[in-house]
Structure formats: C-alpha cells, structure tokens
Scaffold this active site. Structure first.
Site, PDB file in Angstrom:
ATOM      1  N   GLU A  41      31.343  43.063  39.398  1.00 32.55           N
ATOM      2  CA  GLU A  41      31.814  44.179  38.584  1.00 32.55           C
ATOM      3  C   GLU A  41      31.861  45.427  39.449  1.00 32.55           C
ATOM      4  O   GLU A  41      31.203  45.504  40.495  1.00 32.55           O
ATOM      5  CB  GLU A  41      30.891  44.422  37.388  1.00 32.55           C
TER       6      GLU A  41
ATOM      7  N   TYR B 179      40.078  43.593  39.900  1.00 31.15           N
ATOM      8  CA  TYR B 179      40.545  43.355  41.265  1.00 31.15           C
ATOM      9  C   TYR B 179      40.383  41.881  41.620  1.00 31.15           C
ATOM     10  O   TYR B 179      39.375  41.268  41.297  1.00 31.15           O
ATOM     11  CB  TYR B 179      39.744  44.184  42.268  1.00 31.15           C
TER      12      TYR B 179
ATOM     13  N   VAL C 224      36.263  38.730  43.048  1.00 30.02           N
ATOM     14  CA  VAL C 224      36.908  39.322  41.873  1.00 30.02           C
ATOM     15  C   VAL C 224      35.966  40.396  41.331  1.00 30.02           C
ATOM     16  O   VAL C 224      34.751  40.245  41.360  1.00 30.02           O
ATOM     17  CB  VAL C 224      37.243  38.272  40.786  1.00 30.02           C
ATOM     18  N   GLU C 225      36.543  41.495  40.884  1.00 31.73           N
ATOM     19  CA  GLU C 225      35.770  42.642  40.414  1.00 31.73           C
ATOM     20  C   GLU C 225      36.326  43.103  39.074  1.00 31.73           C
ATOM     21  O   GLU C 225      37.501  43.434  38.964  1.00 31.73           O
ATOM     22  CB  GLU C 225      35.855  43.789  41.433  1.00 31.73           C
ATOM     23  N   GLN C 226      35.447  43.119  38.076  1.00 31.37           N
ATOM     24  CA  GLN C 226      35.812  43.566  36.739  1.00 31.37           C
ATOM     25  C   GLN C 226      35.166  44.928  36.483  1.00 31.37           C
ATOM     26  O   GLN C 226      33.987  45.119  36.774  1.00 31.37           O
ATOM     27  CB  GLN C 226      35.316  42.561  35.695  1.00 31.37           C
TER      28      GLN C 226
END
Length: 859
Positions: free
Chosen positions: A256, A264, A331-333
């Site tokens: 995150e 992302y 992956v970035e939330q």
C-alpha cells in the site's frame, strides 16, 4: 435442550444462512459470479469469521484458523507451517492447485526445479504447472492485501467456475498469507481498537494515525521487504526456503502507499532497471500488466504504471524473483489506514482497497496460465544466460574468509548457501595483494554459475544507476560484512563443492591455571563477552596486540582480545573454565588457555594496556519521533546476536528516570527537538559524570546543536548551489531525487587501534552513507576514528555535489565531555542488521564505553 458453544452456534447460524451469506460475499468482491458459483460446503471468510470482509481487521490467528479450515474442507488446499515469527506467530506457506496436482506435489516441484539447471532438458508446460507466488503483508500496516488473501484463497478453494478449474489444473498458486504477522497484528489491533460507528473518515482521527513503531516492520522493527538478500530475520529465512523449493514464475508482492494515490503496478521506469538482468525479464512486466489493467478496468479503478519504484536490486520481494528467472511485480494500493478515509479523490473505503488487491491477484493467476509456455522459456533461458554472463565477467571467481574471524566467514558462507549459490572449498593457500587465504577458513565462489547475478550482487559493486531511485542504491553484502574478500581474474583450482557450513572445534583449548584469551577479531567474541559479563565474570581487554604460547603453538592476538585471568574471580578454576567453555561453544569461538602471563612479543598480561571491562547497563531510547528501523537494529544486535539485556526508554522518560543507572544511552536517528531543556540538561550532567551517549545521524547533529558534545555543530552536506538556470517543471521530481543520498557504500579510513574500532580487520574499509549528516573533525586528533576518503569510492549513486560535501569528513568520532563521552556516527552503524563491519563499532561503543576517550595526561 442441546446447547452448543457460542463459536459453534455462530458457525451453525452462518451455515443456515449460506445462500444469503455467499450472495453478500460475492456481490461486491465477485460482481460477475453466478449465485451458485461456489461450493456451499466451503464457508466464506465472512461465514467463518463472523463479519463481512472490509468491516474489521482480521487478526493473524484467525487468518491461520481460516486457512486450516480451507485445508480441512478442500482437496485443493495444502497448508504448511514453515516457521515462527519472533512473537511466535505461525508462518505459513499455502499451496492451492487441483486435487490431481496435489497428489503429485513433490514430483511436480522437482520437475519445475530443473528450470534452474541450464544442463537439464526443457520442461514441458503441458506436464508441469506454472508456479504463481502471491506474497501478502510484508509491511504489516499495509493491510488490504491480507484481507484480499482470504477472499482469494476461498475463491480458489470453492469456485465451480470452469476458468478457475482450468487455472488450478495448470498452475500451483503459492500463497504467503502474512510475511510479517507481528507487524500486521500490531496494525490490525490498533485499527480495531479505534474504529467507530459510523466510521470516522477524518485523516487526523486516531484510527488513521498509528503510534510508534506502527505496524510496517516486524518485532525488531525490520523492514522485511528489504531483507531478501541480507536474510537477517527468521521470517525471511523461512520464506526463502519455500521460494527456492518452488521458484515462482510470477511473484506479486502486495503493498500500500499514500491515501491520496490510486493503484500502481509494473512495468517500472527503464531508468530503474538493472543491467545485470536480461531485457526479457522487464518485457514480461509489460505482458503481465495487460492482465492487471483489464482487471482494474473492469472495476473502473484508477491506476498508473512506469513512474516510480525500483526494479534493479535483489533486496525486495518483487525483485528477488527477477534474479531467479521469474517475473517479480510490486503492486501498490492507496491505503485507507482504517475503514474509510477522506482523500483528494473522495472517501477511500477499506473494502474498495481489498477489492482491487483481490482483482489483481486473480488476474495474475489468469495471466500466468495464459502465458505458461513463455514463462517457462524465460526462466530456462535466464539461468543459461546467467552462467554465460558469469563466464564473460571480468572476474572469474571470488574468494572470501578470514582465519581470525571464523564467525563472519561462516556467516557469509551460510548466506551464500541459503541463496543456493555454488561455493567451493579453497584447495590451496592463496595470496592476493598481501592478503593470504587458507584452506579451511576461506572459500571460492565461481562466477560461471546459474546464480551469477546474485553472486555479482553480493561481491561486486552496484551497477550504474540514475539518481531517481526509491531506495538504497548499494547492497554489496560482502563489503557490509567487513570481511576479507577479493575478486579474482583467474579462478584458482576449486576444491569440493560445499553444501553445508562445516562444523568448528570450539570451546576451551588447553589446560591452564593462569588465564584464557579470546581474539576480538572473531565476531563471535562479542557474544562470549556478553555471556561472561552477565555471569559477573571479570574480563579484561587488550589495547595492544600480543603473541603468546597456546596449545596451538605461538598465537597472535589482536587489539580488543579478551583476557580472563584466574586471579580475582568469584568462581573457582573449574567453574570458571566451564563457564568460558560453554560461552565459547555457544558463540562458536575458541578460548585459548594461557599457562603464563609473559608474552612472546607485545604486551604481557599484567600490562596497563590490558584493562578491565566494565559491565554495561544500556538504555535504548525508542518512541515517538525515533527512527524505528535504526533503533531496532541496535535492539536486535543486543537481543538476538549478543543476548544481552537493554532497557527500552520512551523519550518522555529521559527527564524523569535516574539516568545514573545506565552506563550508555543510545539515540538513533529521529526528532528530539521536543525534548524539554531540563531533559537536555539532565543528559548533559549524566555525560559529564561519566555516561556515554551513543548517537546516529540526525541524533548526532541534534546532540551537537544542544552542546552535548562540547563541539560546534557539524555542517550538513552542501545543498546544490543556487542557480538561475530555467528548468522545466516536468523534470522537478527526477532532478530533486538526484540531489539526495539514497544509500551508498563509501570508502573510509579506520583507526583500527582505537577502542571504538577494535576488531575491524583493516584500515581501508567501507561504511553505509544514507543521511546528509557529516561530522566536522574534533580538535582531539585521536578522536576522529573513521574518516571518509578524500576521493571516496562510492558504490551506488551519489550526486557530484553530495560526493564533494562528504569527501574528507568524519563518519565516526568520540567527544570527551567531562568524565564521560558522546559517540557520534554519521549514520546507523548497524544498518538494516547486516552491516556487521560497522556494527562492531556499535558494540565496542557500548561495551568499552569507559575506555573510548581517556583523560589527557597530567601536565
């Protein structure tokens, strides 16, 4: 009337409401699922836990319980406990695949492993499933992924969808449900403790503002996402064993980021790629991105790619797979850090963040199955090209090891074997630039091997990279260990392949009625000293080297050597010998028995140059404003490596507790401007009375600014010179990024005769430089212990202005203040728990505190 326990009643109620519960579960998270799309015999997370996912943060023990329930009910799920966290939470590896694949799991694993062998025949994708790694919650307070994991596991276990059945026929999904369970529970408990009804969206509400140390790191405040190469933590070692057993073809590391962002996924910018890796590895990020984009497009979720996050070093969970022929993806939330938070993009709900992570995880499996053959070809070609790249490398082999430091030598050997790197025994003595390596205490690593790219990462300098990077630009482990190692243009004759760390003959050697000596150059001697002091054994340390007779013949001992005389002890000779033997065996070192106090050369054992070691009483300051990662490294060094007690004090306690109870106080980097002046005055009085204040980075600068060191404040690294040049606004982020120090290895000169540097093997050495803190030389010419070279070698990226500002500055010094001293390090000496070379100085600062700054001679 028949009564059930409350937990059983809850489950029975849920089962009676199955159609409604499944519908409620799927309506938001699986909007395209048919009403009967999942096996009703397998409970949803909501049915099992008693609350809808996204309305409460799930504790780790409940995550474990649910996964074990899936294993019990589904022949698609296999759960293994692979270790325990430092707080004794189970670490799990979950394998989800078809029942047929589960029945021949070991056969499939062995077949897949041949992809890493350049000489083995090609693997038929029709016969061997693709391996997909889904790795969750490495940062414990990036919590959406852990909840998404529950939904992912249920969907794979219970779905009747023909697509899911096909996935599981052709893929083995390897799930790490919580890489950092201690940090996750720290965050989950905070959010649950402060949730409200209705949920409070104000970003300033306590639910969204975790206190020190927050849940990002593990028990010892380690950022586990940066530990894949160093393997300093037990959580990392456990998952690496599983990683190497399966070598995922795709591995997603779920993260995150700030609440104001979107989502992302890779590809990353080409400027952040490693020249060590083939372009095909990065091209596959582009291929996989299509599947991720489709998944988020279907939800209408915003996202971006190609703008930031490193993809060039093997320290991360999303890059370590790249160095093994897989496709690693960060992956970035955007994080809600609570149930809902107001952002510039509108209210961000926890359940929304979970849904995005769920969608990307399932899209990854779909992409892996669709691209099965190409992923196998990528991994096979990767290890072939790695060996060829090693054959063309300027250095054909690497030699390492020091007969005076068996502990660090074996620690590096163990690290190499953990990474499945080929290591060979040294067949004959080898001398390189005056340094002699001997069989039995040194080993050789050939460059021409499938793991060459990881070998390069450990022994060579970091490949050139631009300045606009996310994290540290240097990660050469061999240099950080401070261990003798050399790069060889021609490989020596190789001895037998090494498959395990050889055992050592440790403990007491020789009978004595006089004294024992333990060479401080061996890193394990630190553990012996800590052990003996806790037993109130009187120990002395040598301020000069000496050579004396032992059972092994004439033996040379270096500065810092521990001398334990029989005279003056509370234990009798037999009990003392037993205590020393046990301590030496536990630490893996040799304690040499000495029959006489007279040396062959150098000082004798009764010299004033062999001084008593004071038993330290250490306090570590940790709390709001303190850099948790830095102080965590000191805590880890004392607790795990030395097993020596240290009191943890909150900054607010410094003005209230009797500081005279402590011989040393450690201030890691952080913000201390909020400490009231009476507290600063109390610290100053304590130092003047004989205390030793140990400071890192910004704490060192603060100590100087408050007059605690008696010296003028050190200048900070120079900012870029003012310029009237017109620059495009679009270049602002990259230009400013190049003006910061992201973390570099810098060459230094070390005064190895100073007690702060006892045990450091050579003057020409390296330190880690991450902050802009520089130290001006102290007037005492003997106090500036570590000095950055005038024209330093910089491993990593450092802008020209910063490089010029660092040149010739001091990195470590000791300021005498009254009867005490202040130790100043420009950066954390125990950086990320693997900079063993400079961690030595931290231990010296604590255990030799009263010997660091002798009083000037009387005139």
């Amino acid at each position: 009337m028949l009564r059930f326990p409350s937990s059983r009643r809850l489950l029975l109620t849920a089962l009676l409401l199955l159609p409604f519960a499944v519908s409620a579960q799927t309506a938001y998270y699986f909007p395209d699922a048919a009403p009967d799309s999942h096996d009703p015999a397998i409970p949803t997370p909501e049915q099992f836990l008693g609350y809808p996912i996204g309305t409460h943060y799930t504790r780790h023990d409940r995550i474990v319980d649910y996964l074990r329930e899936l294993e019990r009910l589904s022949d698609r799920v296999h759960v293994e406990e692979i270790g325990r966290s430092y707080e004794e939470r189970p670490l799990l590896a979950v394998l989800v695949t078809s029942p047929a694949n589960q029945a021949r799991r070991e056969q499939l694993r062995a077949a897949h492993a041949t992809l890493a062998d350049p000489d083995a025949p090609a693997v038929d994708p029709a016969q061997v499933p693709v391996v997909v790694g889904l790795y969750y919650s490495v940062h414990g307070n990036e919590t959406s992924s852990g909840e998404a994991m529950l939904l992912t596991a249920w969907h794979l276990a219970a779905s009747k969808d023909p697509d899911v059945t096909r996935w599981l026929d052709n893929a083995i999904v390897l799930i790490d449900p919580a890489q950092n369970p201690d940090g996750r529970d720290r965050a989950a408990n905070w959010h649950n403790a402060w949730k409200s009804n209705p949920a409070i969206a104000d970003p300033l509400d306590k639910e969204h503002v975790e206190p020190f140390p927050n849940g990002r790191s593990n028990h010892y405040f380690t950022d586990l996402n940066r530990d894949w190469l160093a393997v300093s933590q037990r959580e990392t070692r456990a998952k690496l064993d599983v990683f190497h057993a399966w070598l995922p073809n795709i591995q997603i590391d779920f993260h995150e980021m700030g609440s104001g962002s979107t989502y992302y996924f890779e590809p990353s910018p080409s400027s952040m790629h490693s020249p060590l890796l083939p372009q095909a590895s990065y091209d596959w990020n582009v291929t996989l991105a299509r599947y991720h984009a489709q998944a988020l497009d279907s939800l209408g979720s915003l996202y971006y790619t190609k703008e930031n996050f490193d993809n060039f070093s093997p320290v991360y969970g999303s890059t370590y797979p790249d160095f093994h022929g897989g496709v690693g993806v960060t992956v970035e939330q955007a994080s809600s850090r609570g149930l809902v938070q107001d952002t510039a993009n509108g209210p961000l709900e926890f359940r929304f963040t979970i849904r995005n992570q769920l969608a990307v995880g399932l899209a990854t499996i779909r992409g892996a199955v669709e691209e099965h053959a190409g992923l196998f070809e990528l991994q096979k070609d990767f290890f072939r090209s790695a060996r060829e790249q090693g054959r063309r490398n300027a250095h054909s082999a690497y030699v390492f090891g020091d007969s005076a430091d068996a502990t660090t030598s074996r620690r590096l050997l163990d690290l190499l074997l953990t990474h499945r790197i080929q290591v060979h025994a040294l067949d004959a003595a080898l001398t390189v630039d005056g340094r002699t390596y001997s069989p039995g205490s040194a080993w050789v690593v050939p460059a021409a091997q499938p793991q060459f790219r990881l070998v390069h990462s450990i022994f060579e300098e970091t490949p050139d990279t631009g300045g606009g990077v996310y994290g540290s630009t240097s990660y050469a482990i061999a240099h950080a260990y401070g261990l003798r190692n050399d790069r060889l243009r021609r490989a020596p004759r190789l001895g037998a392949a090494v498959t395990q760390v050889p055992a050592l003959d440790t403990g007491v050697r020789g009978e004595t009625a006089y004294a024992w000596a333990i060479d401080w150059r061996d890193l394990g001697a630190q553990r012996v000293l800590a052990d003996l002091l806790t037993q109130n054994v009187r120990v002395r340390t040598a301020f000069s080297p000496f050579t004396t007779r032992t059972a092994a013949g004439e033996t040379a001992f270096g500065e810092g050597t521990l001398v334990i005389p029989v005279a003056g002890q509370t234990l009798d000779v037999a009990a003392l010998r037993a205590a020393i033997d046990t301590a030496a065996r536990n630490a893996g070192v040799v304690a040499h028995g000495l029959a006489s106090g007279q040396s062959v050369s150098g000082i004798d054992l009764g010299s004033d140059g062999i001084r008593a070691v004071r038993k330290p009483a250490i306090a570590l300051v940790m709390g709001e404003g303190v850099n948790a990662t830095e102080i965590g490294s000191t805590w880890f060094a004392l607790s795990e490596r030395l097993q020596y007690p240290a009191t943890r004090l909150d900054p607010a306690q410094l003005g209230r507790v009797p500081l005279g109870s402590y011989t040393s106080i450690v201030l890691a980097g952080g913000r201390y401007d909020d400490l009231p002046e009476p507290t600063v005055a109390a610290l100053k009085r304590w130092v003047e009375a004989g205390g030793s204040l140990v400071t890192f980075g910004s704490a060192a600068r603060w100590a100087q600014s408050k007059g605690l060191t008696g010296a003028a404040p050190a200048p900070a690294a120079k900012d870029a010179p003012a310029s009237t040049e017109r620059l495009d606004f679009a270049s602002r982020r990259d230009t400013l990024a190049e003006q910061r120090s992201a973390g570099n290895l810098v060459s230094v000169d070390v005064d190895t005769t100073h007690p702060l540097a006892f045990g450091v093997p050579q003057r020409a050495n390296f330190v880690h430089k991450e902050t802009d803190v520089t130290l001006a030389p102290l007037p005492d010419a003997f106090a500036n212990v570590v000095r950055i070279d005038d024209d330093p070698l910089v491993n990593g990226y450092l802008g020209a202005d910063l490089r010029a500002a660092l040149a010739g500055t001091v990195w470590a010094q000791v300021a005498r203040v009254g009867s005490g001293n202040v130790v100043l390090f420009a950066d954390d000496p125990a950086h990320r728990k693997y900079w063993l070379g400079t961690e030595r100085m931290l231990v010296n600062a604590l255990f030799f505190a009263d010997q660091l700054a002798p009083a000037p001679p009387r005139r």
